[in-house]
Design a protein around this motif. Structure first.
Motif, PDB file in Angstrom:
ATOM      1  N   PRO A 254       0.746  -1.496   0.165  1.00  0.00           N
ATOM      2  CA  PRO A 254      -0.095   0.150   0.114  1.00  0.00           C
ATOM      3  C   PRO A 254       0.804   1.333   0.007  1.00  0.00           C
ATOM      4  O   PRO A 254       0.362   2.144  -0.656  1.00  0.00           O
ATOM      5  N   PHE A 255       1.792   1.258   0.749  1.00  0.00           N
ATOM      6  CA  PHE A 255       2.866   2.412   0.517  1.00  0.00           C
ATOM      7  C   PHE A 255       3.485   2.483  -0.651  1.00  0.00           C
ATOM      8  O   PHE A 255       3.671   3.737  -1.069  1.00  0.00           O
ATOM      9  N   LEU A 256       3.941   1.623  -1.269  1.00  0.00           N
ATOM     10  CA  LEU A 256       4.547   1.601  -2.603  1.00  0.00           C
ATOM     11  C   LEU A 256       3.575   2.322  -3.625  1.00  0.00           C
ATOM     12  O   LEU A 256       3.964   3.153  -4.427  1.00  0.00           O
ATOM     13  N   MET A 257       2.511   1.580  -3.496  1.00  0.00           N
ATOM     14  CA  MET A 257       1.530   2.362  -4.294  1.00  0.00           C
ATOM     15  C   MET A 257       1.123   3.879  -4.287  1.00  0.00           C
ATOM     16  O   MET A 257       0.529   4.495  -4.776  1.00  0.00           O
ATOM     17  N   ALA A 258       1.667   4.471  -2.878  1.00  0.00           N
ATOM     18  CA  ALA A 258       1.620   5.741  -2.810  1.00  0.00           C
ATOM     19  C   ALA A 258       2.432   6.780  -2.985  1.00  0.00           C
ATOM     20  O   ALA A 258       2.670   7.844  -3.335  1.00  0.00           O
ATOM     21  N   LEU A 259       3.792   5.900  -3.746  1.00  0.00           N
ATOM     22  CA  LEU A 259       4.699   6.864  -4.157  1.00  0.00           C
ATOM     23  C   LEU A 259       4.333   7.239  -5.931  1.00  0.00           C
ATOM     24  O   LEU A 259       3.842   6.543  -6.336  1.00  0.00           O
ATOM     25  N   ALA A 260       4.802   8.278  -6.113  1.00  0.00           N
ATOM     26  CA  ALA A 260       4.609   8.638  -7.448  1.00  0.00           C
ATOM     27  C   ALA A 260       5.590   8.230  -8.324  1.00  0.00           C
ATOM     28  O   ALA A 260       6.637   7.465  -7.830  1.00  0.00           O
ATOM     29  N   ARG A 261       5.613   8.345  -9.643  1.00  0.00           N
ATOM     30  CA  ARG A 261       6.576   7.931 -10.596  1.00  0.00           C
ATOM     31  C   ARG A 261       7.855   8.289 -10.127  1.00  0.00           C
ATOM     32  O   ARG A 261       8.099   9.519  -9.775  1.00  0.00           O
ATOM     33  N   ASP A 262       8.897   7.351 -10.013  1.00  0.00           N
ATOM     34  CA  ASP A 262      10.357   7.813  -9.531  1.00  0.00           C
ATOM     35  C   ASP A 262      10.423   7.893  -8.149  1.00  0.00           C
ATOM     36  O   ASP A 262      11.347   8.286  -7.727  1.00  0.00           O
ATOM     37  N   GLY A 263       9.487   7.845  -7.367  1.00  0.00           N
ATOM     38  CA  GLY A 263       9.288   7.813  -5.874  1.00  0.00           C
ATOM     39  C   GLY A 263      10.209   6.806  -5.368  1.00  0.00           C
ATOM     40  O   GLY A 263      10.481   5.736  -5.896  1.00  0.00           O
ATOM     41  N   THR A 264      10.551   7.178  -4.098  1.00  0.00           N
ATOM     42  CA  THR A 264      11.458   6.187  -3.175  1.00  0.00           C
ATOM     43  C   THR A 264      10.792   6.033  -1.835  1.00  0.00           C
ATOM     44  O   THR A 264      10.427   6.955  -1.339  1.00  0.00           O
ATOM     45  N   MET A 265      10.696   4.651  -1.466  1.00  0.00           N
ATOM     46  CA  MET A 265      10.249   4.479   0.157  1.00  0.00           C
ATOM     47  C   MET A 265      11.645   3.881   0.822  1.00  0.00           C
ATOM     48  O   MET A 265      12.206   2.927   0.130  1.00  0.00           O
ATOM     49  N   VAL A 266      12.079   4.684   1.853  1.00  0.00           N
ATOM     50  CA  VAL A 266      13.364   4.112   2.481  1.00  0.00           C
ATOM     51  C   VAL A 266      13.021   3.541   3.669  1.00  0.00           C
ATOM     52  O   VAL A 266      12.091   4.120   4.535  1.00  0.00           O
ATOM     53  N   MET A 267      13.452   2.407   4.102  1.00  0.00           N
ATOM     54  CA  MET A 267      13.146   1.763   5.127  1.00  0.00           C
ATOM     55  C   MET A 267      14.202   2.148   6.259  1.00  0.00           C
ATOM     56  O   MET A 267      15.466   1.659   5.933  1.00  0.00           O
ATOM     57  N   VAL A 268      13.766   2.502   7.440  1.00  0.00           N
ATOM     58  CA  VAL A 268      14.790   2.703   8.450  1.00  0.00           C
ATOM     59  C   VAL A 268      14.549   1.677   9.575  1.00  0.00           C
ATOM     60  O   VAL A 268      15.215   1.825  10.607  1.00  0.00           O
ATOM     61  N   GLY A 269      13.248   1.174   9.918  1.00  0.00           N
ATOM     62  CA  GLY A 269      13.067   0.323  10.896  1.00  0.00           C
ATOM     63  C   GLY A 269      13.471  -1.169  10.763  1.00  0.00           C
ATOM     64  O   GLY A 269      13.240  -1.669   9.800  1.00  0.00           O
ATOM     65  N   GLY A 270      14.038  -1.729  11.822  1.00  0.00           N
ATOM     66  CA  GLY A 270      14.783  -3.000  11.724  1.00  0.00           C
ATOM     67  C   GLY A 270      13.442  -3.755  12.413  1.00  0.00           C
ATOM     68  O   GLY A 270      13.344  -3.942  13.309  1.00  0.00           O
ATOM     69  N   PRO A 271      13.015  -4.556  11.504  1.00  0.00           N
ATOM     70  CA  PRO A 271      11.743  -5.737  11.934  1.00  0.00           C
ATOM     71  C   PRO A 271      12.424  -6.728  12.458  1.00  0.00           C
ATOM     72  O   PRO A 271      13.469  -7.491  12.423  1.00  0.00           O
ATOM     73  N   GLU A 272      11.296  -7.527  13.341  1.00  0.00           N
ATOM     74  CA  GLU A 272      11.605  -8.850  14.073  1.00  0.00           C
ATOM     75  C   GLU A 272      11.666  -9.846  13.003  1.00  0.00           C
ATOM     76  O   GLU A 272      12.375 -10.799  13.496  1.00  0.00           O
ATOM     77  N   LYS A 273      11.285  -9.729  12.133  1.00  0.00           N
ATOM     78  CA  LYS A 273      11.122 -10.624  10.907  1.00  0.00           C
ATOM     79  C   LYS A 273      11.024 -10.245   9.551  1.00  0.00           C
ATOM     80  O   LYS A 273      10.551  -8.800   9.660  1.00  0.00           O
ATOM     81  N   PRO A 274      11.507 -10.881   8.577  1.00  0.00           N
ATOM     82  CA  PRO A 274      11.351 -10.156   7.183  1.00  0.00           C
ATOM     83  C   PRO A 274       9.992  -9.756   6.822  1.00  0.00           C
ATOM     84  O   PRO A 274       9.023 -10.551   7.148  1.00  0.00           O
ATOM     85  N   HIS A 275       9.987  -8.458   6.246  1.00  0.00           N
ATOM     86  CA  HIS A 275       8.575  -8.032   5.748  1.00  0.00           C
ATOM     87  C   HIS A 275       8.161  -9.252   4.472  1.00  0.00           C
ATOM     88  O   HIS A 275       9.079  -9.629   3.757  1.00  0.00           O
ATOM     89  N   PRO A 276       6.954  -9.424   4.359  1.00  0.00           N
ATOM     90  CA  PRO A 276       6.264  -9.932   3.281  1.00  0.00           C
ATOM     91  C   PRO A 276       6.948  -9.456   1.823  1.00  0.00           C
ATOM     92  O   PRO A 276       7.098  -8.046   1.888  1.00  0.00           O
ATOM     93  N   MET A 277       7.474 -10.240   0.953  1.00  0.00           N
ATOM     94  CA  MET A 277       7.690  -9.772  -0.346  1.00  0.00           C
ATOM     95  C   MET A 277       6.731  -8.702  -1.146  1.00  0.00           C
ATOM     96  O   MET A 277       5.553  -9.163  -1.583  1.00  0.00           O
ATOM     97  N   PRO A 278       7.134  -7.466  -1.460  1.00  0.00           N
ATOM     98  CA  PRO A 278       6.314  -6.517  -2.015  1.00  0.00           C
ATOM     99  C   PRO A 278       6.142  -7.086  -3.539  1.00  0.00           C
ATOM    100  O   PRO A 278       6.993  -7.983  -4.018  1.00  0.00           O
ATOM    101  N   THR A 279       5.060  -6.337  -4.057  1.00  0.00           N
ATOM    102  CA  THR A 279       4.525  -6.828  -5.400  1.00  0.00           C
ATOM    103  C   THR A 279       5.490  -6.119  -6.501  1.00  0.00           C
ATOM    104  O   THR A 279       5.496  -4.664  -6.550  1.00  0.00           O
TER     105      THR A 279
END
Length: 348
Positions: A254-279
């Motif tokens: 849902p957050f990747l879809m909120a990015l405009a063309r050429d937008g970037t989402m930067v991850m800075v939080g360290g999760p307790e387990k891997p995130h699900p693979m994004p589409t």
């Protein structure tokens, strides 16, 4: 020298009083009497052994503010009585390309963290800021220019502040840039404050409708409730940059879809387990990027501290006594803090 501290002896044991040894000051060392130490989610992950590799006894804490009590013979940058800070890094190789560029957090040999990094000093690994005193090479000590009455609230800048400042600067947050911040906790609330101070148009993403007014009060121009499908749909293709501060595994799509063309989402939080693979098609069809960022180097941390002093930016904190740390951890896990705990180390 022997100083008082709080340490975890094992992953399944609570923090408690513990005497530790600090090295005598060498020529380049600064001896710091610690006054305040912020409580980072990384502290909890480490003492509970959730990331693996924890070295016990573990004394956490890498958001340190204090007063210089002594300096080595070769120290030129600091003098007794100076107000200083220590963040997440206390050494690095100093010779690799990253260190040469002031990016010690990416040191090719591995940076020496303020706690839980191997070192020749007893007990064989670094011990952090949940203690009365620390000894640090002057190259990794930071000048604090905020007024005295703000020093407790400055402490979280040494991790939460620089962790959000570094990607905001690297990806060009400023006037004309629409920036989203996901997760409004210790990191996220600093992301909002800093992005706003840099001149960006800022939106806070939260799962809680009840936080809307509080997020606006931090300086956000807009708030999106991420559990509201209509609000998330309206936010699609809106942002040039999203800073995702959430420290648990979650759906990134849902957050990747909120990015405009050429937008970037930067991850800075360290999760307790891997995130699900994004589409991947969410990235392919708009040339979007998913990136990561780790704290910041010494020079950019000093830049951030100076910027914050000039613009009156500090963290929103709750000051606690040292013996309240386990209760603070429990509350932190429930998201019950606005927005960062800071230890008054005079209570050790």
């Amino acid at each position: 020298m022997t100083v008082k501290a709080y340490a975890a002896q094992a992953a399944d044991q609570p923090l408690g009083p513990h005497a530790i040894e600090r090295r005598a000051a060498g020529p380049d060392d600064v001896v710091i009497a610690i006054e305040y130490c912020g409580v980072c989610h990384s502290d909890l992950h480490t003492v509970r052994g959730e990331w693996g590799g924890t070295l016990f006894p573990c004394v956490p804490g890498h958001e340190i503010v204090g007063t210089v009590s002594a300096v080595g013979s070769a120290v030129t940058r600091f003098a007794p009585g100076d107000t200083v800070g220590v963040g997440c890094i206390v050494d690095s190789c100093r010779t690799c390309a990253a260190c040469g560029e002031g990016l010690e957090q990416f040191c090719a040999s591995g940076m020496t963290g303020t706690y839980n990094s191997r070192t020749p000093d007893a007990p064989g690994h670094t011990l952090g800021g949940y203690s009365e005193q620390i000894v640090v090479d002057q190259a990794y000590v930071l000048a604090i220019r905020h007024p005295k009455d703000q020093l407790a609230a400055v402490a979280p800048l040494l991790c939460a502040g620089i962790t959000t400042w570094s990607p905001l600067r690297h990806w060009g947050a400023g006037p004309g840039k629409r920036v989203g911040v996901v997760g409004i906790g210790g990191l996220g609330h600093m992301g909002i404050k800093l992005a706003r101070a840099l001149g960006a148009e800022v939106t806070g993403f939260t799962t809680s409708p009840a936080k809307r007014e509080a997020i606006l009060a931090l300086g956000a121009h807009h708030v999106v409730v991420s559990t509201d499908k209509a609000e998330m749909k309206a936010a699609r293709e809106s942002f040039g940059l999203i800073i995702n501060t959430v420290s648990h595994s979650h759906d990134l799509d849902p957050f990747l879809m909120a990015l405009a063309r050429d937008g970037t989402m930067v991850m800075v939080g360290g999760p307790e387990k891997p995130h699900p693979m994004p589409t991947l098609f969410h990235m392919l069809t708009r040339r979007r990027s998913l990136a990561g960022s780790l704290i910041g180097g010494i020079a950019e941390t000093q830049e951030m501290l100076d910027f914050c002093a000039e613009h009156g930016v500090v963290s929103d904190i709750e000051l606690i006594r040292m013996e309240e740390i386990e209760a603070a951890y429990a509350r932190m896990l429930q998201g019950d803090v606005r927005y960062r705990f800071v230890i008054d180390t005079g209570t050790i």
